[in-house]
Design a protein around this motif. Sequence first.
Motif, PDB file in Angstrom:
ATOM      1  N   GLY A   1      11.489  -7.518 -90.603  1.00  0.00           N
ATOM      2  CA  GLY A   1      12.099  -6.623 -89.629  1.00  0.00           C
ATOM      3  C   GLY A   1      12.184  -7.215 -88.236  1.00  0.00           C
ATOM      4  N   ALA A   2      11.809  -6.412 -87.269  1.00  0.00           N
ATOM      5  CA  ALA A   2      11.889  -6.823 -85.862  1.00  0.00           C
ATOM      6  C   ALA A   2      10.856  -7.875 -85.509  1.00  0.00           C
ATOM      7  CB  ALA A   2      11.712  -5.597 -84.962  1.00  0.00           C
ATOM      8  N   PHE A   3       9.935  -8.176 -86.450  1.00  0.00           N
ATOM      9  CA  PHE A   3       8.849  -9.095 -86.136  1.00  0.00           C
ATOM     10  C   PHE A   3       9.098 -10.520 -86.638  1.00  0.00           C
ATOM     11  CE2 PHE A   3       7.034  -4.799 -86.618  1.00  0.00           C
ATOM     12  CZ  PHE A   3       6.653  -4.603 -85.293  1.00  0.00           C
TER      13      PHE A   3
ATOM     14  N   ASP B   1      10.007  -7.552 -95.910  1.00  0.00           N
ATOM     15  CA  ASP B   1      10.862  -7.259 -94.755  1.00  0.00           C
ATOM     16  C   ASP B   1      10.067  -7.512 -93.469  1.00  0.00           C
ATOM     17  OD1 ASP B   1      12.638  -6.310 -92.879  1.00  0.00           O
ATOM     18  OD2 ASP B   1      12.497  -4.206 -93.503  1.00  0.00           O
TER      19      ASP B   1
ATOM     20  N   ARG C   1       6.862  -4.117 -96.015  1.00  0.00           N
ATOM     21  CA  ARG C   1       7.470  -4.173 -94.692  1.00  0.00           C
ATOM     22  C   ARG C   1       6.404  -4.381 -93.633  1.00  0.00           C
ATOM     23  NH1 ARG C   1       8.277   0.014 -91.063  1.00  0.00           N
ATOM     24  NH2 ARG C   1       7.713   1.521 -92.701  1.00  0.00           N
TER      25      ARG C   1
ATOM     26  N   ASP D   1      11.133 -12.747 -85.453  1.00  0.00           N
ATOM     27  CA  ASP D   1      11.172 -13.672 -84.323  1.00  0.00           C
ATOM     28  C   ASP D   1       9.772 -13.939 -83.782  1.00  0.00           C
ATOM     29  OD1 ASP D   1      12.677 -15.212 -82.281  1.00  0.00           O
ATOM     30  OD2 ASP D   1      11.820 -13.735 -80.921  1.00  0.00           O
ATOM     31  N   ARG D   2       8.898 -12.950 -83.845  1.00  0.00           N
ATOM     32  CA  ARG D   2       7.533 -13.152 -83.358  1.00  0.00           C
ATOM     33  C   ARG D   2       6.761 -14.088 -84.286  1.00  0.00           C
ATOM     34  NH1 ARG D   2       4.544  -8.049 -80.862  1.00  0.00           N
ATOM     35  NH2 ARG D   2       3.422  -9.805 -79.927  1.00  0.00           N
TER      36      ARG D   2
END
Length: 250
Positions: free
Chosen positions: A188-190, A186, A28, A192-193
């Motif tokens: 995760g929230a990254f 994973d 992750r 898009d970055r």
Amino acid sequence: MLTAGVDLAAERAGTAVAVVRWSAASARVEDVILPAGDDAVLAAVRAAGKTGVDCPLGWPDAFVRYVTAHQDGAAETASGDKAWRRGLAWRHTDEIVRATVPPIVPLSVAADKIGHAALRCAHLQSRLAAEGRPVDRSGAGPVVEVYPAASLRIWGLPWNGYKGTAQLAARIELVDQLRAAAPWLDLGAFADRCVRSDHVLDAVVAALTARAAACGLTAGPAPDQLGAARREGWIALPTVALDGLMPSPG
């Protein structure tokens, strides 16, 4: 286990750090930093078991010898031709990459703008040494030199044409293919970055390559190459497919 990846530029604005946490069945992306200053890079190295740095860790032996002799007024040149210049400009590890992962040719730390990033990298190495964490440039330690384009090429993923603000579609495709090839990863929230910044994407690939190095799944220098690797640096090339970074089930 934590690994980190650093896409190191001369300035913090183009430098990204990614931290990946590994478990028995998954990996992750735990943190991403962009822009990343020196303190952020050093903090990642301290926290991780292995950090992959996308930047030359040293200069070619032949280049250093020639410049030193030139400074002393004792430099001799056999011909000054292209072959002679190439022998000064590229390290042994660069030539290994050129031969092993065609058509990739690493940038010359002695004769290209990447030298500015290498100077910053040398400063970071000196700070680590002052803390009692000297860097073994052959990769036998907490820091290993990596080359994301070469890792992607070895893993059968798109390895060029994804850099820069105009290449958003290419990064979307690369991230999609990375997720398909490594369903255990994973973002995760990254995620898009990774799509918005090739620096972040390269830092994640550097952290994956650091995992390969930590597990002994990269090609290291042969005994007769070790001395030069410890001075010049050594690019860790994965020797397994991307799935090989995770333990086999059972």
